[in-house]
Design an enzyme around this catalytic site. Structure first.
Site, PDB file in Angstrom:
ATOM      1  N   GLU A  16       0.730  -1.035  -0.295  1.00  0.00           N
ATOM      2  CA  GLU A  16      -0.387   0.394   0.021  1.00  0.00           C
ATOM      3  C   GLU A  16       0.727   1.230   0.001  1.00  0.00           C
ATOM      4  O   GLU A  16       1.888   1.243   0.747  1.00  0.00           O
ATOM      5  CB  GLU A  16      -1.167  -0.177   1.532  1.00  0.00           C
ATOM      6  CG  GLU A  16      -2.067   1.234   1.399  1.00  0.00           C
ATOM      7  CD  GLU A  16      -2.203   1.723   2.852  1.00  0.00           C
ATOM      8  OE1 GLU A  16      -2.140   0.611   3.719  1.00  0.00           O
ATOM      9  OE2 GLU A  16      -2.881   2.849   3.352  1.00  0.00           O
ATOM     10  N   CYS A  18      -0.958   0.638  30.205  1.00  0.00           N
ATOM     11  CA  CYS A  18       0.442   1.728  30.440  1.00  0.00           C
ATOM     12  C   CYS A  18       0.602   2.904  30.518  1.00  0.00           C
ATOM     13  O   CYS A  18       0.785   2.277  32.870  1.00  0.00           O
ATOM     14  CB  CYS A  18       1.059   1.673  28.731  1.00  0.00           C
ATOM     15  SG  CYS A  18       2.721   2.402  28.508  1.00  0.00           S
ATOM     16  N   GLU A  21      -3.765  -4.001  23.335  1.00  0.00           N
ATOM     17  CA  GLU A  21      -4.874  -3.823  22.200  1.00  0.00           C
ATOM     18  C   GLU A  21      -3.803  -4.305  21.435  1.00  0.00           C
ATOM     19  O   GLU A  21      -4.411  -4.473  19.750  1.00  0.00           O
ATOM     20  CB  GLU A  21      -5.256  -2.540  21.844  1.00  0.00           C
ATOM     21  CG  GLU A  21      -3.953  -1.543  22.357  1.00  0.00           C
ATOM     22  CD  GLU A  21      -3.636  -1.535  23.338  1.00  0.00           C
ATOM     23  OE1 GLU A  21      -2.767  -1.891  24.745  1.00  0.00           O
ATOM     24  OE2 GLU A  21      -2.933   0.626  23.363  1.00  0.00           O
ATOM     25  N   MET A  73      -1.540   2.038  33.712  1.00  0.00           N
ATOM     26  CA  MET A  73      -1.985   1.392  34.683  1.00  0.00           C
ATOM     27  C   MET A  73      -0.740   2.685  36.449  1.00  0.00           C
ATOM     28  O   MET A  73      -1.195   2.495  37.471  1.00  0.00           O
ATOM     29  CB  MET A  73      -0.583   0.114  34.947  1.00  0.00           C
ATOM     30  CG  MET A  73      -0.223  -0.121  35.732  1.00  0.00           C
ATOM     31  SD  MET A  73       1.029  -1.852  35.120  1.00  0.00           S
ATOM     32  CE  MET A  73       2.247  -1.150  36.067  1.00  0.00           C
ATOM     33  N   PRO A  81     -13.289  13.115 -11.524  1.00  0.00           N
ATOM     34  CA  PRO A  81     -11.910  13.140 -10.509  1.00  0.00           C
ATOM     35  C   PRO A  81     -11.562  11.796 -10.294  1.00  0.00           C
ATOM     36  O   PRO A  81      -9.701  11.778 -10.884  1.00  0.00           O
ATOM     37  CB  PRO A  81     -12.659  13.117  -9.077  1.00  0.00           C
ATOM     38  CG  PRO A  81     -14.125  13.912  -9.135  1.00  0.00           C
ATOM     39  CD  PRO A  81     -14.386  13.679 -10.517  1.00  0.00           C
ATOM     40  N   HIS A  98       1.097  -3.386  26.269  1.00  0.00           N
ATOM     41  CA  HIS A  98      -0.350  -3.191  25.267  1.00  0.00           C
ATOM     42  C   HIS A  98      -1.304  -4.087  24.600  1.00  0.00           C
ATOM     43  O   HIS A  98      -0.465  -4.430  23.272  1.00  0.00           O
ATOM     44  CB  HIS A  98      -0.071  -1.885  24.649  1.00  0.00           C
ATOM     45  CG  HIS A  98       0.666  -0.664  24.505  1.00  0.00           C
ATOM     46  ND1 HIS A  98      -0.061   0.217  24.591  1.00  0.00           N
ATOM     47  CD2 HIS A  98       2.253  -0.188  25.622  1.00  0.00           C
ATOM     48  CE1 HIS A  98       0.512   1.052  25.743  1.00  0.00           C
ATOM     49  NE2 HIS A  98       1.432   1.090  25.329  1.00  0.00           N
ATOM     50  N   ILE A 145       4.001  14.902  -4.012  1.00  0.00           N
ATOM     51  CA  ILE A 145       5.456  14.792  -4.677  1.00  0.00           C
ATOM     52  C   ILE A 145       6.438  13.804  -4.315  1.00  0.00           C
ATOM     53  O   ILE A 145       6.994  12.957  -4.901  1.00  0.00           O
ATOM     54  CB  ILE A 145       5.953  16.506  -4.522  1.00  0.00           C
ATOM     55  CG1 ILE A 145       5.118  17.468  -6.044  1.00  0.00           C
ATOM     56  CG2 ILE A 145       7.372  16.545  -4.969  1.00  0.00           C
ATOM     57  CD1 ILE A 145       5.704  18.861  -5.046  1.00  0.00           C
TER      58      ILE A 145
HETATM   59  N1  GLN Z   1       4.612   7.633  29.569  1.00  0.00           N
HETATM   60  C1  GLN Z   1       4.868   6.469  30.281  1.00  0.00           C
HETATM   61  C2  GLN Z   1       6.299   5.878  29.556  1.00  0.00           C
HETATM   62  O1  GLN Z   1       6.931   5.627  28.836  1.00  0.00           O
HETATM   63  C3  GLN Z   1       4.026   5.942  29.548  1.00  0.00           C
HETATM   64  C4  GLN Z   1       4.380   4.942  28.208  1.00  0.00           C
HETATM   65  C5  GLN Z   1       2.721   4.630  27.832  1.00  0.00           C
HETATM   66  O2  GLN Z   1       1.523   5.065  27.908  1.00  0.00           O
HETATM   67  N2  GLN Z   1       3.002   3.429  25.838  1.00  0.00           N
HETATM   68  O3  GLN Z   1       6.559   4.301  30.480  1.00  0.00           O
END
Ligand code: GLN
Length: 543
Positions: free
Chosen positions: A147, A387, A515, A390, A197, A513, A155
């Site tokens: 992609e 992250c 997610e 927490m 277009p 993370h 440009i």
């Molecule tokens: N700022 C925090 C750290 O660097 C958390 C980073 C984040 O949430 N991805 O540890």
């Protein structure tokens, strides 16, 4: 290299305007091919000069997606992974910055043996090399999809398009396919769809030497065959290769829409692929669940980039996956942490069933997030801290339960007497910000008998990371005495990866993370379980 002489290439470009959903289109094509039993990978070519998006503000770029091998990449890689259900690598995202960086390094080494280093052939060779090496080194792909970021006419993307032109020549037209995603706007006053277009955009491609083979036409409504004929005629594309991409309720419907339009068959035919009949049954069931939920559940997301939802892309998608598993529509209530900081919590969380604080960086809005974690803790609302989320929960706990006055993270205060979140040792002397966080997959050992153990059903997990700061282990005993337990630890470095609060229905923080690893047909256990807990909270709340 991930190719042999049988590997086919599909190039996806976009025309007319940006934001037509090229990433989703690429991911959908990937899925249609994978569902036919083919080995496929998808690569994003980004025309900007940053080496990667790691140092870009979420406002500029949206979420930074992190791969297992620790590459900070474009958020489209998240779509690719979620659609084709494959772990991608640093080789699935290339930027102009990376291309020039390696060409210049080679020049300095003397690799070009006295030649003048030029865009053609040196830069284009580097681009072609990267397209051919996309994905995993251990797999020979049937199809590599590339992609190109940006819109035809920019440009910046010209060297990529020139490389594609060359690659079509080298690999042969029978082995390459150019798919162009374009807009067919409906002009209300005229009561007509307009094709001009698209004609111009395809013409522009042709000027560069690329003939579009298939057109994906974004349009509000179905377009008539007559119009498809016209588009085909003016754009030099057969009518059956003009495929509608009408607006749909959920992005997960796009592959089904394309399949209906005959795209899967058409690609298989044009590239002469040895394709099995597509198996999209599970995908259809998933879409069906998403479109016909039995209940609603409301989750508050408290962050500071809430104006730009792309900053939290993977979290949003993880909730869709998890919600579908519970036959629930997850309604997200976006809360600006700066507002909480200024105006207090008030009644903001009165109608929510769960609260999530996502990752983030820097001071702005931090007190609002700490206040939010406190509110969830005290009011026994299911709480999920990711992250920074927490870290905020820990700061609240230290200050308000353990009575460590003005406890803080050293990212936010260098003066605090209780740096409960501190910079990692190996981060202390770094001078470069780009690509130097703790990135990618790390192991975590989970304590048996804990909530997180029950959720994962295993005692060793691997999750993706992106951070510089960590829980300060000096305070773990104090936290545990008051009920906040570190339940997941990295076995090699002793870093805290997960915490949970005892005596609370669902209060979990993770340094990683989750997610980034949620998949359409495999919702992440933490998100799934968090939704379950939130549905339970809703029952109690409404009773
Ligand atoms: N700022 C925090 C750290 O660097 C958390 C980073 C984040 O949430 N991805 O540890």
């Amino acid at each position: 290299m991930a190719v042999n002489q049988d590997t086919k290439f599909i190039f996806i470009t976009g025309g007319v305007v940006s934001s037509l959903g090229k990433g989703i289109a690429s991911a959908s094509i990937g899925l249609l091919l994978k569902s036919r039993g083919l080995k496929v990978t998808i690569l994003k070519l980004d025309p900007y000069l940053n080496v990667d998006p790691g140092t870009l503000s979420p406002y500029q770029h949206g979420e930074v997606f992190v791969t297992d091998d620790g590459a900070e990449t474009d958020l489209d890689l998240g779509h690719y992974e979620r659609f084709i259900d494959e772990n991608l690598t640093c080789k699935n995202n290339t930027t102009t910055g990376q291309i020039y960086y390696s060409v210049i390094k080679k020049e300095r080494r003397g690799d070009y043996l006295g030649k003048t280093v030029q865009v053609i052939p040196h830069v284009t060779d580097e681009i072609k090399y990267r397209i051919r090496s996309a994905g995993s080194e251990d797999v020979i792909y049937d199809v590599i999809i590339a992609e190109v970021g940006g819109t035809i006419g920019d440009i910046e993307s010209l060297p990529f398009l020139e490389a594609i032109r060359q690659l079509c020549l080298e690999a042969g037209r029978e082995n390459t396919l150019n798919i162009h995603l374009t807009l067919v706007p409906y002009i209300k006053a005229a009561g007509e769809f307009k094709t001009k277009p698209t004609q111009h955009s395809v013409m522009r491609l042709r000027e560069i030497g690329i003939q579009a083979d298939i057109l994906l036409c974004r349009c509000e409504n179905k377009i008539e065959d007559e119009l498809k004929n016209k588009i085909g005629l003016f754009c030099n594309v057969p009518q059956d290769a003009v495929i509608e991409a009408t607006d749909v309720e959920t992005i997960y419907e796009v592959p089904l829409l394309f399949e209906e339009g005959g795209l899967g068959e058409l690609i298989a035919q044009k590239l002469n692929l040895k394709a099995a009949p597509p198996d999209l049954r599970k995908w259809r069931d998933f879409v069906d669940n998403v479109k016909n939920p039995e209940k609603d559940v409301t989750i508050a997301i408290c962050g500071k980039y809430v104006e730009l939802k792309d900053s939290y892309k993977s979290i949003i998608e993880s909730f869709i996956h998890a919600g579908s598993g519970c036959r629930a529509r997850v309604k997200l209530k976006w809360i600006d942490s700066v507002e909480i900081e200024t105006n207090g919590v008030g009644d903001v969380f009165d109608d929510v069933d769960g609260i999530l604080i996502p990752g983030g960086f820097g001071n702005r809005g931090i007190e609002g997030k700490i206040e939010t974690a406190k509110f969830a803790r005290e009011n026994k609302i299911p709480f999920f801290g990711i992250c920074l989320g927490m870290q905020c929960a820990i700061i609240d706990f230290a200050r308000n339960v353990c009575k460590m006055e003005n406890a803080h993270g050293s990212e936010f205060s260098s003066q605090t007497k209780f740096p409960v979140i501190d910079i990692m040792e190996e981060q202390k002397n770094l001078s470069n910000l780009g690509g130097t966080m703790r990135l990618g997959l790390y192991k975590c050992d989970i304590t048996s008998g804990t909530k997180i153990h029950a959720i994962y059903g295993q005692t060793q997990i691997n999750e993706r990371h992106r951070h510089r700061y960590e829980v300060n282990n000096l305070y773990l005993k104090d936290f545990a005495k008051s009920g906040l337990i570190a339940t997941g630890i990295n076995p090699d470095t002793n870093l805290v990866e997960t915490v949970e609060l005892t005596g609370h229905p669902w209060f979990i923080g993770v340094q990683f993370h989750p997610e980034l690893k949620s998949r359409v047909l495999e919702p992440h256990p933490l998100f799934y379980n968090f939704i379950k807990a939130s549905l339970k909270h809703q029952e109690d709340r409404l009773a």
